[in-house]
Scaffold this motif. Sequence first.
Motif, mmCIF file in Angstrom:
data_model
loop_
_atom_site.group_PDB
_atom_site.id
_atom_site.type_symbol
_atom_site.label_atom_id
_atom_site.label_comp_id
_atom_site.label_asym_id
_atom_site.label_seq_id
_atom_site.Cartn_x
_atom_site.Cartn_y
_atom_site.Cartn_z
ATOM 1 N N LYS A 3 -3.182 -1.945 10.376
ATOM 2 C CA LYS A 3 -3.124 -1.817 9.135
ATOM 3 C C LYS A 3 -3.571 -3.232 7.953
ATOM 4 C CE LYS A 3 1.318 0.231 9.975
ATOM 5 N NZ LYS A 3 2.459 1.104 9.171
ATOM 6 N N ILE A 4 -3.277 -2.909 6.675
ATOM 7 C CA ILE A 4 -4.152 -3.861 5.744
ATOM 8 C C ILE A 4 -2.510 -4.264 4.945
ATOM 9 C CG2 ILE A 4 -5.294 -4.855 3.949
ATOM 10 C CD1 ILE A 4 -7.389 -2.688 5.560
ATOM 11 N N LYS A 5 -1.617 -5.340 4.661
ATOM 12 C CA LYS A 5 -1.244 -5.639 4.311
ATOM 13 C C LYS A 5 -1.427 -5.332 2.609
ATOM 14 C CE LYS A 5 2.845 -9.412 3.270
ATOM 15 N NZ LYS A 5 2.868 -11.198 4.162
ATOM 16 N N GLY A 6 -0.146 -4.583 2.055
ATOM 17 C CA GLY A 6 -0.828 -4.678 0.770
ATOM 18 C C GLY A 6 -1.158 -3.368 0.343
ATOM 19 N N ILE A 7 -1.795 -2.406 1.576
ATOM 20 C CA ILE A 7 -2.150 -1.224 1.195
ATOM 21 C C ILE A 7 -1.130 -0.184 2.380
ATOM 22 C CG2 ILE A 7 -4.569 0.743 1.822
ATOM 23 C CD1 ILE A 7 -6.347 -2.022 1.241
ATOM 24 N N GLU A 8 -1.116 0.987 2.214
ATOM 25 C CA GLU A 8 -0.286 1.817 2.827
ATOM 26 C C GLU A 8 -1.057 3.259 2.583
ATOM 27 O OE1 GLU A 8 3.677 1.698 1.545
ATOM 28 O OE2 GLU A 8 3.364 0.028 1.169
ATOM 29 N N ILE A 9 -0.602 3.582 3.991
ATOM 30 C CA ILE A 9 -1.310 5.548 3.788
ATOM 31 C C ILE A 9 0.034 6.104 4.031
ATOM 32 C CG2 ILE A 9 -2.501 6.924 5.137
ATOM 33 C CD1 ILE A 9 -4.945 4.908 5.742
ATOM 34 N N GLU A 10 0.347 7.266 2.959
ATOM 35 C CA GLU A 10 1.380 8.060 3.122
ATOM 36 C C GLU A 10 0.846 9.694 3.325
ATOM 37 O OE1 GLU A 10 3.218 8.068 -0.841
ATOM 38 O OE2 GLU A 10 3.144 5.999 -1.093
ATOM 39 N N LYS A 11 2.099 9.964 4.525
ATOM 40 C CA LYS A 11 1.834 11.413 4.715
ATOM 41 C C LYS A 11 2.106 12.630 3.340
ATOM 42 C CE LYS A 11 1.038 9.772 9.608
ATOM 43 N NZ LYS A 11 -0.017 10.017 9.315
ATOM 44 N N ARG A 21 -1.355 3.825 -0.890
ATOM 45 C CA ARG A 21 -0.591 3.014 -2.210
ATOM 46 C C ARG A 21 -2.006 1.767 -1.837
ATOM 47 N NH1 ARG A 21 5.332 3.399 -4.082
ATOM 48 N NH2 ARG A 21 4.839 5.371 -3.072
ATOM 49 N N ILE A 22 -2.087 1.542 -3.014
ATOM 50 C CA ILE A 22 -2.820 -0.180 -2.950
ATOM 51 C C ILE A 22 -2.640 -0.937 -4.063
ATOM 52 C CG2 ILE A 22 -4.898 -0.311 -3.359
ATOM 53 C CD1 ILE A 22 -6.634 1.256 -2.644
ATOM 54 N N LEU A 24 -2.478 -3.408 -6.388
ATOM 55 C CA LEU A 24 -3.695 -3.756 -7.578
ATOM 56 C C LEU A 24 -3.888 -4.846 -7.770
ATOM 57 C CD1 LEU A 24 -3.228 -0.874 -9.608
ATOM 58 C CD2 LEU A 24 -4.695 -1.200 -8.185
ATOM 59 N N GLN A 25 -2.178 -5.311 -7.874
ATOM 60 C CA GLN A 25 -2.356 -6.989 -8.145
ATOM 61 C C GLN A 25 -3.769 -8.272 -7.090
ATOM 62 O OE1 GLN A 25 -0.165 -8.914 -10.200
ATOM 63 N NE2 GLN A 25 0.149 -7.773 -10.857
ATOM 64 N N LYS A 26 -3.006 -7.405 -5.288
ATOM 65 C CA LYS A 26 -4.180 -7.963 -4.535
ATOM 66 C C LYS A 26 -6.013 -7.597 -4.655
ATOM 67 C CE LYS A 26 -3.421 -9.046 0.848
ATOM 68 N NZ LYS A 26 -2.607 -9.147 1.425
ATOM 69 N N PHE A 27 -5.575 -6.168 -4.980
ATOM 70 C CA PHE A 27 -7.063 -5.674 -4.543
ATOM 71 C C PHE A 27 -7.824 -5.152 -5.589
ATOM 72 C CE2 PHE A 27 -5.165 -5.118 -0.771
ATOM 73 C CZ PHE A 27 -5.428 -5.462 0.738
ATOM 74 N N GLY A 28 -7.052 -5.249 -7.050
ATOM 75 C CA GLY A 28 -7.661 -5.253 -8.397
ATOM 76 C C GLY A 28 -8.407 -5.144 -8.754
ATOM 77 N N LYS A 29 -9.147 -6.326 -8.335
ATOM 78 C CA LYS A 29 -10.529 -6.786 -9.014
ATOM 79 C C LYS A 29 -11.737 -5.701 -8.244
ATOM 80 C CE LYS A 29 -9.432 -10.606 -10.991
ATOM 81 N NZ LYS A 29 -9.808 -12.366 -11.279
ATOM 82 N N GLN A 30 -11.435 -5.389 -6.808
ATOM 83 C CA GLN A 30 -12.123 -4.767 -5.543
ATOM 84 C C GLN A 30 -12.600 -3.654 -6.401
ATOM 85 O OE1 GLN A 30 -10.135 -7.441 -5.037
ATOM 86 N NE2 GLN A 30 -10.523 -8.377 -2.829
ATOM 87 N N LEU A 31 -11.073 -2.545 -7.179
ATOM 88 C CA LEU A 31 -11.039 -1.525 -7.306
ATOM 89 C C LEU A 31 -11.726 -1.475 -8.299
ATOM 90 C CD1 LEU A 31 -7.979 -0.668 -5.349
ATOM 91 C CD2 LEU A 31 -10.200 0.269 -4.811
ATOM 92 N N GLN A 32 -11.752 -2.264 -9.497
ATOM 93 C CA GLN A 32 -11.810 -1.887 -10.979
ATOM 94 C C GLN A 32 -13.038 -1.156 -10.994
ATOM 95 O OE1 GLN A 32 -11.789 -5.394 -13.218
ATOM 96 N NE2 GLN A 32 -11.897 -3.838 -15.314
ATOM 97 N N PRO A 33 -14.642 -1.503 -10.424
ATOM 98 C CA PRO A 33 -15.495 -0.277 -11.201
ATOM 99 C C PRO A 33 -14.889 0.456 -10.597
ATOM 100 C CG PRO A 33 -16.442 -2.686 -9.790
ATOM 101 C CD PRO A 33 -14.927 -2.155 -10.233
ATOM 102 N N PHE A 34 -14.582 1.243 -9.394
ATOM 103 C CA PHE A 34 -13.979 2.621 -8.973
ATOM 104 C C PHE A 34 -13.449 3.181 -9.549
ATOM 105 C CE2 PHE A 34 -11.104 5.670 -6.752
ATOM 106 C CZ PHE A 34 -11.561 6.483 -6.407
#
Length: 74
Positions: A3-11, A21-22, A24-34
């Motif tokens: 588990k990573i705080k700020g990322i949830e996998i939904e079934k 579910r990610i 974006l406040q925490k990981f938005g900059k890393q995900l921006q290119p994608f």
Amino acid sequence: MQKIKGIEIEKNSQGEDAFIRIDLQKFGKQLQPFLEEVGLLEDDFEKEWETALTLDEAKEKSIEKVRFWWKKMS
């Protein structure tokens, strides 16, 4: 799976991993290119703004239209 705080996998209803579910406040900059690559961050307003009329062009078009209507009514 770790588990990573700020990322949830939904079934889904079958219990299979289906969504992520990610935070974006925490990981938005890393995900921006994608996100840009898949078109999620495209801003339609910005695209339209590039081709928008200037204030002077809008005024001129409005004046032309009013003059056209005025002549038509006279």
